[in-house]
Design a protein around this motif. Structure first.
Motif, PDB file in Angstrom:
ATOM      1  N   ALA A  84      -9.801  14.823  28.619  1.00 31.23           N
ATOM      2  CA  ALA A  84     -10.305  15.911  27.780  1.00 31.23           C
ATOM      3  C   ALA A  84     -11.036  16.946  28.625  1.00 31.23           C
ATOM      4  O   ALA A  84     -10.862  18.150  28.427  1.00 31.23           O
ATOM      5  CB  ALA A  84     -11.230  15.361  26.700  1.00 31.23           C
ATOM      6  N   ALA A  85     -11.825  16.487  29.570  1.00 30.25           N
ATOM      7  CA  ALA A  85     -12.567  17.413  30.431  1.00 30.25           C
ATOM      8  C   ALA A  85     -11.612  18.264  31.264  1.00 30.25           C
ATOM      9  O   ALA A  85     -11.823  19.471  31.415  1.00 30.25           O
ATOM     10  CB  ALA A  85     -13.519  16.639  31.333  1.00 30.25           C
ATOM     11  N   VAL A  86     -10.553  17.663  31.781  1.00 35.20           N
ATOM     12  CA  VAL A  86      -9.571  18.404  32.565  1.00 35.20           C
ATOM     13  C   VAL A  86      -8.848  19.415  31.685  1.00 35.20           C
ATOM     14  O   VAL A  86      -8.639  20.569  32.080  1.00 35.20           O
ATOM     15  CB  VAL A  86      -8.574  17.438  33.243  1.00 35.20           C
ATOM     16  N   ASP A  87      -8.457  19.013  30.488  1.00 33.69           N
ATOM     17  CA  ASP A  87      -7.767  19.918  29.575  1.00 33.69           C
ATOM     18  C   ASP A  87      -8.639  21.112  29.195  1.00 33.69           C
ATOM     19  O   ASP A  87      -8.179  22.254  29.181  1.00 33.69           O
ATOM     20  CB  ASP A  87      -7.339  19.178  28.303  1.00 33.69           C
ATOM     21  N   VAL A  88      -9.897  20.845  28.882  1.00 32.88           N
ATOM     22  CA  VAL A  88     -10.808  21.927  28.495  1.00 32.88           C
ATOM     23  C   VAL A  88     -11.035  22.872  29.669  1.00 32.88           C
ATOM     24  O   VAL A  88     -11.027  24.100  29.507  1.00 32.88           O
ATOM     25  CB  VAL A  88     -12.141  21.354  27.966  1.00 32.88           C
ATOM     26  N   GLN A  89     -11.216  22.323  30.854  1.00 26.18           N
ATOM     27  CA  GLN A  89     -11.433  23.169  32.034  1.00 26.18           C
ATOM     28  C   GLN A  89     -10.199  24.020  32.328  1.00 26.18           C
ATOM     29  O   GLN A  89     -10.321  25.194  32.680  1.00 26.18           O
ATOM     30  CB  GLN A  89     -11.783  22.303  33.248  1.00 26.18           C
ATOM     31  N   SER A  90      -9.021  23.456  32.152  1.00 23.86           N
ATOM     32  CA  SER A  90      -7.784  24.202  32.371  1.00 23.86           C
ATOM     33  C   SER A  90      -7.673  25.373  31.401  1.00 23.86           C
ATOM     34  O   SER A  90      -7.349  26.500  31.800  1.00 23.86           O
ATOM     35  CB  SER A  90      -6.593  23.264  32.208  1.00 23.86           C
ATOM     36  N   ALA A  91      -7.936  25.124  30.133  1.00 27.74           N
ATOM     37  CA  ALA A  91      -7.888  26.199  29.140  1.00 27.74           C
ATOM     38  C   ALA A  91      -8.943  27.257  29.426  1.00 27.74           C
ATOM     39  O   ALA A  91      -8.689  28.460  29.295  1.00 27.74           O
ATOM     40  CB  ALA A  91      -8.081  25.619  27.738  1.00 27.74           C
ATOM     41  N   ARG A  92     -10.118  26.820  29.837  1.00 25.32           N
ATOM     42  CA  ARG A  92     -11.205  27.761  30.152  1.00 25.32           C
ATOM     43  C   ARG A  92     -10.828  28.650  31.333  1.00 25.32           C
ATOM     44  O   ARG A  92     -11.030  29.870  31.311  1.00 25.32           O
ATOM     45  CB  ARG A  92     -12.479  26.994  30.445  1.00 25.32           C
ATOM     46  N   LYS A 100      -3.993  31.502  24.752  1.00 23.79           N
ATOM     47  CA  LYS A 100      -4.230  31.164  23.341  1.00 23.79           C
ATOM     48  C   LYS A 100      -3.550  29.844  22.985  1.00 23.79           C
ATOM     49  O   LYS A 100      -4.145  28.992  22.322  1.00 23.79           O
ATOM     50  CB  LYS A 100      -3.710  32.294  22.457  1.00 23.79           C
ATOM     51  N   TYR A 101      -2.321  29.674  23.426  1.00 22.09           N
ATOM     52  CA  TYR A 101      -1.591  28.435  23.158  1.00 22.09           C
ATOM     53  C   TYR A 101      -2.277  27.243  23.820  1.00 22.09           C
ATOM     54  O   TYR A 101      -2.476  26.198  23.190  1.00 22.09           O
ATOM     55  CB  TYR A 101      -0.145  28.563  23.646  1.00 22.09           C
ATOM     56  N   GLN A 102      -2.656  27.401  25.091  1.00 27.05           N
ATOM     57  CA  GLN A 102      -3.306  26.311  25.827  1.00 27.05           C
ATOM     58  C   GLN A 102      -4.614  25.909  25.155  1.00 27.05           C
ATOM     59  O   GLN A 102      -4.910  24.723  25.002  1.00 27.05           O
ATOM     60  CB  GLN A 102      -3.562  26.740  27.277  1.00 27.05           C
ATOM     61  N   ALA A 103      -5.405  26.898  24.750  1.00 26.92           N
ATOM     62  CA  ALA A 103      -6.695  26.601  24.119  1.00 26.92           C
ATOM     63  C   ALA A 103      -6.516  25.889  22.779  1.00 26.92           C
ATOM     64  O   ALA A 103      -7.228  24.921  22.485  1.00 26.92           O
ATOM     65  CB  ALA A 103      -7.491  27.884  23.934  1.00 26.92           C
ATOM     66  N   SER A 104      -5.563  26.327  21.982  1.00 24.97           N
ATOM     67  CA  SER A 104      -5.368  25.691  20.679  1.00 24.97           C
ATOM     68  C   SER A 104      -4.805  24.277  20.824  1.00 24.97           C
ATOM     69  O   SER A 104      -5.243  23.351  20.130  1.00 24.97           O
ATOM     70  CB  SER A 104      -4.471  26.543  19.785  1.00 24.97           C
ATOM     71  N   THR A 140      -5.219  22.337  23.402  1.00 26.01           N
ATOM     72  CA  THR A 140      -6.303  21.541  23.968  1.00 26.01           C
ATOM     73  C   THR A 140      -7.276  21.113  22.883  1.00 26.01           C
ATOM     74  O   THR A 140      -7.709  19.958  22.850  1.00 26.01           O
ATOM     75  CB  THR A 140      -7.032  22.330  25.068  1.00 26.01           C
ATOM     76  N   ALA A 141      -7.615  22.024  21.989  1.00 26.67           N
ATOM     77  CA  ALA A 141      -8.546  21.697  20.909  1.00 26.67           C
ATOM     78  C   ALA A 141      -7.993  20.572  20.039  1.00 26.67           C
ATOM     79  O   ALA A 141      -8.714  19.625  19.689  1.00 26.67           O
ATOM     80  CB  ALA A 141      -8.826  22.935  20.062  1.00 26.67           C
ATOM     81  N   VAL A 142      -6.717  20.647  19.704  1.00 24.53           N
ATOM     82  CA  VAL A 142      -6.099  19.611  18.872  1.00 24.53           C
ATOM     83  C   VAL A 142      -6.058  18.278  19.610  1.00 24.53           C
ATOM     84  O   VAL A 142      -6.414  17.228  19.066  1.00 24.53           O
ATOM     85  CB  VAL A 142      -4.680  20.042  18.441  1.00 24.53           C
ATOM     86  N   VAL A 153      -7.900  17.203  22.232  1.00 28.14           N
ATOM     87  CA  VAL A 153      -9.226  16.643  22.473  1.00 28.14           C
ATOM     88  C   VAL A 153      -9.813  16.085  21.180  1.00 28.14           C
ATOM     89  O   VAL A 153     -10.409  15.001  21.171  1.00 28.14           O
ATOM     90  CB  VAL A 153     -10.157  17.702  23.105  1.00 28.14           C
ATOM     91  N   THR A 154      -9.633  16.791  20.077  1.00 29.93           N
ATOM     92  CA  THR A 154     -10.115  16.304  18.787  1.00 29.93           C
ATOM     93  C   THR A 154      -9.438  14.993  18.408  1.00 29.93           C
ATOM     94  O   THR A 154     -10.092  14.041  17.978  1.00 29.93           O
ATOM     95  CB  THR A 154      -9.887  17.352  17.684  1.00 29.93           C
ATOM     96  N   ASP A 155      -8.126  14.932  18.596  1.00 30.75           N
ATOM     97  CA  ASP A 155      -7.391  13.711  18.287  1.00 30.75           C
ATOM     98  C   ASP A 155      -7.857  12.548  19.158  1.00 30.75           C
ATOM     99  O   ASP A 155      -8.068  11.432  18.664  1.00 30.75           O
ATOM    100  CB  ASP A 155      -5.894  13.944  18.484  1.00 30.75           C
ATOM    101  N   ASN A 156      -8.065  12.796  20.437  1.00 29.34           N
ATOM    102  CA  ASN A 156      -8.543  11.741  21.338  1.00 29.34           C
ATOM    103  C   ASN A 156      -9.923  11.258  20.935  1.00 29.34           C
ATOM    104  O   ASN A 156     -10.209  10.046  20.975  1.00 29.34           O
ATOM    105  CB  ASN A 156      -8.555  12.232  22.775  1.00 29.34           C
ATOM    106  N   CYS A 157     -10.806  12.165  20.561  1.00 29.72           N
ATOM    107  CA  CYS A 157     -12.156  11.775  20.133  1.00 29.72           C
ATOM    108  C   CYS A 157     -12.093  10.925  18.865  1.00 29.72           C
ATOM    109  O   CYS A 157     -12.814   9.936  18.733  1.00 29.72           O
ATOM    110  CB  CYS A 157     -13.031  12.999  19.916  1.00 29.72           C
ATOM    111  N   LEU A 158     -11.226  11.310  17.936  1.00 32.21           N
ATOM    112  CA  LEU A 158     -11.084  10.521  16.724  1.00 32.21           C
ATOM    113  C   LEU A 158     -10.556   9.118  17.027  1.00 32.21           C
ATOM    114  O   LEU A 158     -10.972   8.144  16.413  1.00 32.21           O
ATOM    115  CB  LEU A 158     -10.163  11.225  15.722  1.00 32.21           C
ATOM    116  N   GLN A 159      -9.659   9.020  17.989  1.00 29.03           N
ATOM    117  CA  GLN A 159      -9.146   7.709  18.359  1.00 29.03           C
ATOM    118  C   GLN A 159     -10.223   6.849  19.018  1.00 29.03           C
ATOM    119  O   GLN A 159     -10.338   5.663  18.735  1.00 29.03           O
ATOM    120  CB  GLN A 159      -7.950   7.857  19.286  1.00 29.03           C
TER     121      GLN A 159
END
Length: 83
Positions: free
Chosen positions: A31-39, A63-67, A69-71, A73-79
């Protein structure tokens, strides 16, 4: 990353069992890598716009990468947290 693991440890027996494995740590790192990549992509688009270059394709990618990533990361947190 430590914050996610420490919070999941306080959620109950199922979460405690999950935190003893590498699963939540790996998910938090991903998740941290994905968020940093989108940022970074978003900052690149902003620098291009500031320089007067039309970042049309890059803005769409950011825009695509950020959206996505949000989905993800949210899914991973829920899991991890059992939501």
């Amino acid at each position: 990353m430590r914050g996610i693991v420490s919070v999941s440890r306080g959620l109950g027996a199922a979460s405690r069992a999950a935190t003893t494995s590498a699963y939540p740590t790996r998910r938090a790192a991903d998740a941290a890598v994905d968020v940093q990549s989108a940022r970074l992509l978003t900052h690149h688009v902003a620098r291009m716009a500031d320089a007067g270059v039309a970042p049309t394709d890059y803005a769409t990618d950011a825009k695509y990468q950020a959206s996505e990533t949000a989905v993800r990361v949210t899914d991973n947190c829920l899991q991890v947290f059992g939501g």
